[in-house]
Design a protein around this motif. Structure first.
Motif, PDB file in Angstrom:
ATOM      1  N   ALA A  69       0.914  -1.111  -0.158  1.00 44.67           N
ATOM      2  CA  ALA A  69       0.183  -0.059  -0.114  1.00 44.67           C
ATOM      3  C   ALA A  69       0.856   1.236   0.160  1.00 44.67           C
ATOM      4  O   ALA A  69       0.532   2.325  -0.623  1.00 44.67           O
ATOM      5  CB  ALA A  69      -0.986  -0.097   1.139  1.00 44.67           C
ATOM      6  N   ALA A  70       2.171   1.372   0.676  1.00 41.94           N
ATOM      7  CA  ALA A  70       2.833   2.298   0.535  1.00 41.94           C
ATOM      8  C   ALA A  70       3.477   2.627  -0.646  1.00 41.94           C
ATOM      9  O   ALA A  70       3.712   3.837  -0.813  1.00 41.94           O
ATOM     10  CB  ALA A  70       4.127   1.892   1.898  1.00 41.94           C
ATOM     11  N   THR A 121      -4.510  -6.670  -1.395  1.00 43.93           N
ATOM     12  CA  THR A 121      -3.583  -5.757  -1.696  1.00 43.93           C
ATOM     13  C   THR A 121      -3.798  -5.290  -3.367  1.00 43.93           C
ATOM     14  O   THR A 121      -3.434  -4.041  -3.616  1.00 43.93           O
ATOM     15  CB  THR A 121      -1.989  -6.299  -1.773  1.00 43.93           C
ATOM     16  N   PHE A 122      -4.238  -6.354  -4.090  1.00 44.72           N
ATOM     17  CA  PHE A 122      -4.511  -5.855  -5.534  1.00 44.72           C
ATOM     18  C   PHE A 122      -5.852  -4.963  -5.561  1.00 44.72           C
ATOM     19  O   PHE A 122      -6.080  -4.094  -6.418  1.00 44.72           O
ATOM     20  CB  PHE A 122      -4.829  -7.220  -6.147  1.00 44.72           C
ATOM     21  N   PHE A 123      -6.978  -5.206  -4.544  1.00 45.65           N
ATOM     22  CA  PHE A 123      -8.124  -4.410  -4.497  1.00 45.65           C
ATOM     23  C   PHE A 123      -7.643  -3.194  -4.220  1.00 45.65           C
ATOM     24  O   PHE A 123      -8.394  -2.205  -4.853  1.00 45.65           O
ATOM     25  CB  PHE A 123      -9.090  -5.098  -3.760  1.00 45.65           C
ATOM     26  N   HIS A 124      -6.828  -2.919  -3.182  1.00 48.01           N
ATOM     27  CA  HIS A 124      -6.399  -1.538  -2.679  1.00 48.01           C
ATOM     28  C   HIS A 124      -5.461  -0.931  -3.882  1.00 48.01           C
ATOM     29  O   HIS A 124      -5.716   0.285  -4.060  1.00 48.01           O
ATOM     30  CB  HIS A 124      -5.444  -1.875  -1.580  1.00 48.01           C
ATOM     31  N   ALA A 125      -4.909  -1.674  -4.879  1.00 47.03           N
ATOM     32  CA  ALA A 125      -3.991  -1.103  -5.951  1.00 47.03           C
ATOM     33  C   ALA A 125      -5.044  -0.746  -7.032  1.00 47.03           C
ATOM     34  O   ALA A 125      -4.507   0.276  -7.843  1.00 47.03           O
ATOM     35  CB  ALA A 125      -3.080  -2.205  -6.455  1.00 47.03           C
ATOM     36  N   LEU A 126      -6.254  -1.303  -6.788  1.00 45.48           N
ATOM     37  CA  LEU A 126      -7.313  -0.822  -8.098  1.00 45.48           C
ATOM     38  C   LEU A 126      -7.390   0.668  -7.898  1.00 45.48           C
ATOM     39  O   LEU A 126      -7.687   1.592  -8.890  1.00 45.48           O
ATOM     40  CB  LEU A 126      -8.300  -1.393  -7.869  1.00 45.48           C
ATOM     41  N   LEU A 251     -11.386 -12.758  -3.840  1.00 42.44           N
ATOM     42  CA  LEU A 251     -10.196 -13.159  -3.551  1.00 42.44           C
ATOM     43  C   LEU A 251      -9.453 -13.407  -4.903  1.00 42.44           C
ATOM     44  O   LEU A 251      -8.341 -13.369  -4.989  1.00 42.44           O
ATOM     45  CB  LEU A 251     -10.553 -14.447  -2.755  1.00 42.44           C
ATOM     46  N   LEU A 252     -10.459 -14.021  -5.915  1.00 41.06           N
ATOM     47  CA  LEU A 252      -9.584 -14.587  -7.210  1.00 41.06           C
ATOM     48  C   LEU A 252      -9.921 -13.211  -8.007  1.00 41.06           C
ATOM     49  O   LEU A 252      -9.137 -13.164  -9.204  1.00 41.06           O
ATOM     50  CB  LEU A 252     -10.365 -15.742  -7.527  1.00 41.06           C
ATOM     51  N   ALA A 253     -11.041 -12.584  -7.911  1.00 40.82           N
ATOM     52  CA  ALA A 253     -11.206 -11.491  -9.150  1.00 40.82           C
ATOM     53  C   ALA A 253     -10.252 -10.529  -9.155  1.00 40.82           C
ATOM     54  O   ALA A 253      -9.961  -9.756 -10.068  1.00 40.82           O
ATOM     55  CB  ALA A 253     -12.646 -11.191  -9.115  1.00 40.82           C
ATOM     56  N   ALA A 254     -10.020  -9.931  -7.720  1.00 44.41           N
ATOM     57  CA  ALA A 254      -9.292  -8.623  -7.677  1.00 44.41           C
ATOM     58  C   ALA A 254      -7.865  -8.565  -8.454  1.00 44.41           C
ATOM     59  O   ALA A 254      -7.727  -7.651  -9.168  1.00 44.41           O
ATOM     60  CB  ALA A 254      -9.117  -8.273  -6.366  1.00 44.41           C
ATOM     61  N   PRO A 255      -7.046  -9.645  -8.140  1.00 44.73           N
ATOM     62  CA  PRO A 255      -5.825  -9.801  -8.968  1.00 44.73           C
ATOM     63  C   PRO A 255      -6.077  -9.831 -10.600  1.00 44.73           C
ATOM     64  O   PRO A 255      -5.183  -9.214 -11.268  1.00 44.73           O
ATOM     65  CB  PRO A 255      -5.312 -11.012  -8.444  1.00 44.73           C
ATOM     66  N   ILE A 256      -7.029 -10.691 -10.903  1.00 44.24           N
ATOM     67  CA  ILE A 256      -7.364 -10.446 -12.542  1.00 44.24           C
ATOM     68  C   ILE A 256      -7.624  -9.286 -12.906  1.00 44.24           C
ATOM     69  O   ILE A 256      -7.021  -8.947 -14.146  1.00 44.24           O
ATOM     70  CB  ILE A 256      -8.269 -11.635 -12.538  1.00 44.24           C
ATOM     71  N   VAL A 257      -8.524  -8.613 -12.363  1.00 50.17           N
ATOM     72  CA  VAL A 257      -8.951  -7.424 -12.790  1.00 50.17           C
ATOM     73  C   VAL A 257      -7.777  -6.259 -12.769  1.00 50.17           C
ATOM     74  O   VAL A 257      -7.831  -5.436 -13.592  1.00 50.17           O
ATOM     75  CB  VAL A 257     -10.348  -6.606 -12.010  1.00 50.17           C
TER      76      VAL A 257
END
Length: 267
Positions: A69-70, A121-126, A251-257
């Protein structure tokens, strides 16, 4: 039913607030939420007789999320080089335990990090995929995820006949799955009209990815719960089960998106 409705109402309010207030609240909320999901995962695993390294796992989970996140606020990736040091604590802690299957404990400790922390972490990165904080993408993701769940339930309960994956989820049907995709695509068209960062075609593509991999995430969590013989992942949300039950699609969708949008943004 009344308890479920009340819980669902406040759940939606909290989730919307977490995205809409500001970047700091967004980061802090999902840091805490991901840690709670990890703790819930470890509690479930303990019911099967495995003893994951909960303290070392939680410390690493918070650390992993915070470090990634940082990167949205600071430049450089040097802090990420600390991860091998902190992750080794899971192995070291096991040395001091008298366990009959130490590597099972280690494996489930790491699996918890992969299964819960990394997707968040991927959802946050969106929210930062374009470089600066933009709530449109995480909000759109949540709306599409909810649209898929709602659409699949409504269509499946009315028209469902052919089982989708009966071995892991007896209630899911192909009709519900397709209905969820169509309704999600409709919501994506609306988002494409109001959120112009991406074209309507790209929003629809995101919606299809969320429907497909969100459903897969639901099935994977069902498989996990069946493997340890539990119905709900927890009881923190009355009428809705646990946190993993509510976020299994993410859990699976966020990294793919994220990967899809990242390559679009940097093409």
């Amino acid at each position: 039913m009344r308890v479920r409705a009340i819980t669902g109402f406040f759940f939606i309010i909290v989730m919307l607030a977490s995205v809409l207030i500001n970047a700091a609240v967004f980061t802090g909320f999902y840091l805490i939420l991901s840690a709670f999901c990890l703790h819930e995962f470890y509690k479930l695993v303990k019911q099967s007789g495995t003893q994951p390294n909960i303290s070392a796992g939680l410390i690493n989970g918070v650390f992993i999320f915070a470090l990634f996140a940082a990167q949205a606020y600071l430049s450089g990736y040097k802090l990420l080089l600390l991860l091998p040091v902190t992750l080794s604590a899971i192995f070291i802690q096991e040395l001091f335990k008298k366990a009959t299957a130490p590597f099972n404990n280690i494996a489930y400790s790491y699996l918890g990090l992969i299964f819960t922390i990394i997707p968040f972490t991927f959802f946050h990165a969106l929210a930062f995929v374009s470089g600066s904080f933009n709530f449109h993408l995480p909000l759109g993701f949540l709306l599409l995820l909810w649209a898929n769940d709602t659409g699949a339930y409504l269509v499946g309960s009315k028209l469902g006949r052919v089982k989708l994956f009966e071995r892991h989820s007896p209630k899911k049907t192909w009709e519900g799955f397709i209905g969820g995709i169509l309704i999600t695509a409709g919501v994506a068209l609306i988002l494409g009209h109001y959120y112009g960062e991406y074209s309507w075609k790209q929003w629809v593509s995101v919606g299809i990815l969320i429907s497909t991999f969100g459903t897969m995430g639901d099935l994977v969590e069902s498989m996990f719960k069946r493997s340890i013989n539990v119905k709900d992942s927890g009881g923190i949300l009355p009428g809705h089960g646990g946190l993993l039950d509510r976020f299994d699609g993410l859990l699976l969708a966020a990294p793919i998106v994220y990967a899809y949008l990242y390559f679009i943004s940097n093409a």
